[in-house]
Design a protein around this motif. Sequence first.
Motif, PDB file in Angstrom:
ATOM      1  N   PRO A 199      16.092  -6.980  -2.812  1.00  0.00           N
ATOM      2  CA  PRO A 199      15.247  -7.801  -1.940  1.00  0.00           C
ATOM      3  C   PRO A 199      13.966  -8.221  -2.658  1.00  0.00           C
ATOM      4  O   PRO A 199      13.580  -7.638  -3.674  1.00  0.00           O
ATOM      5  N   GLU A 200      13.316  -9.221  -2.102  1.00  0.00           N
ATOM      6  CA  GLU A 200      12.047  -9.697  -2.626  1.00  0.00           C
ATOM      7  C   GLU A 200      10.922  -9.304  -1.668  1.00  0.00           C
ATOM      8  O   GLU A 200      11.132  -9.200  -0.461  1.00  0.00           O
ATOM      9  N   ALA A 201       9.744  -9.093  -2.228  1.00  0.00           N
ATOM     10  CA  ALA A 201       8.568  -8.745  -1.418  1.00  0.00           C
ATOM     11  C   ALA A 201       7.346  -9.389  -2.037  1.00  0.00           C
ATOM     12  O   ALA A 201       7.374  -9.862  -3.177  1.00  0.00           O
ATOM     13  N   LYS A 202       6.278  -9.416  -1.254  1.00  0.00           N
ATOM     14  CA  LYS A 202       5.007  -9.898  -1.785  1.00  0.00           C
ATOM     15  C   LYS A 202       3.981  -8.779  -1.681  1.00  0.00           C
ATOM     16  O   LYS A 202       3.964  -7.992  -0.715  1.00  0.00           O
ATOM     17  N   ILE A 203       3.129  -8.677  -2.672  1.00  0.00           N
ATOM     18  CA  ILE A 203       2.064  -7.675  -2.665  1.00  0.00           C
ATOM     19  C   ILE A 203       0.925  -8.186  -1.785  1.00  0.00           C
ATOM     20  O   ILE A 203       0.436  -9.298  -1.976  1.00  0.00           O
ATOM     21  N   ILE A 204       0.533  -7.375  -0.810  1.00  0.00           N
ATOM     22  CA  ILE A 204      -0.546  -7.788   0.085  1.00  0.00           C
ATOM     23  C   ILE A 204      -1.828  -6.983  -0.152  1.00  0.00           C
ATOM     24  O   ILE A 204      -2.884  -7.348   0.348  1.00  0.00           O
ATOM     25  N   GLU A 205      -1.735  -5.901  -0.934  1.00  0.00           N
ATOM     26  CA  GLU A 205      -2.933  -5.108  -1.223  1.00  0.00           C
ATOM     27  C   GLU A 205      -2.674  -4.244  -2.449  1.00  0.00           C
ATOM     28  O   GLU A 205      -1.574  -3.720  -2.633  1.00  0.00           O
ATOM     29  N   VAL A 206      -3.696  -4.100  -3.281  1.00  0.00           N
ATOM     30  CA  VAL A 206      -3.630  -3.229  -4.448  1.00  0.00           C
ATOM     31  C   VAL A 206      -4.484  -1.999  -4.166  1.00  0.00           C
ATOM     32  O   VAL A 206      -5.685  -2.110  -3.900  1.00  0.00           O
ATOM     33  N   ILE A 207      -3.862  -0.813  -4.220  1.00  0.00           N
ATOM     34  CA  ILE A 207      -4.582   0.434  -3.948  1.00  0.00           C
ATOM     35  C   ILE A 207      -5.261   0.947  -5.205  1.00  0.00           C
ATOM     36  O   ILE A 207      -6.442   1.311  -5.183  1.00  0.00           O
ATOM     37  N   GLY A 208      -4.541   0.981  -6.311  1.00  0.00           N
ATOM     38  CA  GLY A 208      -5.118   1.452  -7.566  1.00  0.00           C
ATOM     39  C   GLY A 208      -4.139   2.309  -8.339  1.00  0.00           C
ATOM     40  O   GLY A 208      -2.968   2.470  -7.944  1.00  0.00           O
ATOM     41  N   PRO A 209      -4.554   2.888  -9.459  1.00  0.00           N
ATOM     42  CA  PRO A 209      -3.639   3.643 -10.321  1.00  0.00           C
ATOM     43  C   PRO A 209      -2.993   4.828  -9.609  1.00  0.00           C
ATOM     44  O   PRO A 209      -3.659   5.569  -8.883  1.00  0.00           O
ATOM     45  N   ALA A 210      -1.705   5.007  -9.845  1.00  0.00           N
ATOM     46  CA  ALA A 210      -0.990   6.144  -9.255  1.00  0.00           C
ATOM     47  C   ALA A 210      -1.463   7.460  -9.833  1.00  0.00           C
ATOM     48  O   ALA A 210      -1.252   8.519  -9.236  1.00  0.00           O
ATOM     49  N   THR A 211      -2.119   7.412 -10.996  1.00  0.00           N
ATOM     50  CA  THR A 211      -2.598   8.636 -11.657  1.00  0.00           C
ATOM     51  C   THR A 211      -3.969   9.054 -11.169  1.00  0.00           C
ATOM     52  O   THR A 211      -4.518  10.054 -11.660  1.00  0.00           O
ATOM     53  N   LYS A 212      -4.549   8.319 -10.207  1.00  0.00           N
ATOM     54  CA  LYS A 212      -5.885   8.633  -9.697  1.00  0.00           C
ATOM     55  C   LYS A 212      -5.752   9.395  -8.390  1.00  0.00           C
ATOM     56  O   LYS A 212      -5.480   8.810  -7.338  1.00  0.00           O
ATOM     57  N   PRO A 213      -5.943  10.713  -8.393  1.00  0.00           N
ATOM     58  CA  PRO A 213      -5.698  11.519  -7.182  1.00  0.00           C
ATOM     59  C   PRO A 213      -6.552  11.116  -5.988  1.00  0.00           C
ATOM     60  O   PRO A 213      -6.138  11.290  -4.843  1.00  0.00           O
ATOM     61  N   SER A 214      -7.745  10.594  -6.231  1.00  0.00           N
ATOM     62  CA  SER A 214      -8.623  10.235  -5.110  1.00  0.00           C
ATOM     63  C   SER A 214      -8.029   9.138  -4.242  1.00  0.00           C
ATOM     64  O   SER A 214      -8.489   8.917  -3.120  1.00  0.00           O
ATOM     65  N   LEU A 215      -7.014   8.442  -4.745  1.00  0.00           N
ATOM     66  CA  LEU A 215      -6.384   7.364  -3.981  1.00  0.00           C
ATOM     67  C   LEU A 215      -5.146   7.827  -3.221  1.00  0.00           C
ATOM     68  O   LEU A 215      -4.538   7.040  -2.491  1.00  0.00           O
TER      69      LEU A 215
END
Length: 449
Positions: A199-215
């Motif tokens: 399937p196709e999707a669109k990005i609606i928000e960027v949270i940040g790096p997966a390696t950043k625990p605070s996120l």
Amino acid sequence: MNISNKFRSHYHDPILALLRQAGRRPLSEAHIAAQLKLRGGARKRLRLLLNSMLQEGAIQRLAPAAYMLGTAADLISGTVEILRSGDGFIAPLNGDPDIFVPRDKLGRALPQDRVLVQLDQRAPSAAPGPRRSGRVMRILERTPKALVGTLQRGGRHYYVVPLNPAYPQYFCVRDPLNARPNDRVVIQFAAWPQQRLQPEAKIIEVIGPATKPSLDTLAIIKQYDLPTKFPPAALREAAALSAASVDERRDLRALFTFTIDPATARDFDDALSLEQDAQGRRVLGVHIADVAHFVRAGGALDAEARQRGNSVYLPDKVLPMLPEELSNGLCSLRPQEDRLAFSVLITFDGQGLPVHTEFCRSLIRSRLRLTYAQALAALQGDPPPDGQLSAQALSSLRQVHRLAQQLRQRRFAQHALDLDMPEYEVIVGRDSMIGDIRQVMNDISHQLI
């Protein structure tokens, strides 16, 4: 273009009659239009009417423009839930029991999609017995629910791998929206072309790096669509509240009342007291914050609390069911502050048997806020330094402990089950990394409550 009431009333029943005559044979939109002699603008209104009837469940669509009656015994519309195993269940819109759909019969259905299911012949809908099963015949409506995933790149193409294991497939994205590979992103379904495997999707928000625990907490909030803000109407209603109306309440402020909660707790919603009546019997008071006094049925706070259902406790954040003016204010039994409560006063005899119970709306004043660790230390003979725990407080705490243990022994003497399950507390450091995981013991301080 809208459907006029006149058009709907004139053609609604004839459409049902045509589909009823066709039985199990689907009819195309063109065939229905020809039978009803509709052309031009009327043909466009027919399409709108068919879509409306589809949403109502009066008819079912089996192909882009092929329709059957929605009451066919083996055709049921419902919402998809997919397990980690890849198998799925369909929750019928009419509230009937779930329908099992194995992974190879789900087609291109995704979690929370509204689909049309055809029941297997061995399990007709009206027959009692084993769980029904079937296959997805058509996607009626794609869910607008957003997903959290990790952006990846393969050559010149980007794709997102969902965090939710119920999605076995990745989603292709055309625009990374300035996100980088291994970033957490929020996506929304866009399309699933027939010629593509994914399937196709669109990005609606960027949270940040997966390696950043605070996120991580933010990713969880986005993944489960947890509400972080209260609507303005609920905030206005909370700001206007006060505890002024106490006329019809029983004044229990003279009782020595105290709370016991975890060290990190900010809302104290229950308190205890213990006194003796004229006959020397123990009278235990259990006092609960009177939330119903402030959250009136039908109001904005009531609607928001119903929507949330409960407070959500995350390792480094709490998403309360009610605004802080209530959860940490008027409905928190903070020490040395008058609070509205709902109290039950239970009188026990010497053997720990309840002999009298009384319920009342009350006005209380907590004298002491204890943590479980402080209560445990005091009960084990190691109270805090002088001045922090008065003789009255220590005496009241020990009396409540003796009653709690007496009640506990009576329960187990009557063959009560001990359902004490291990509970753990995750300690998060300032760097948002897990610093420790501690087991919360069910000691005598927890048995007081």
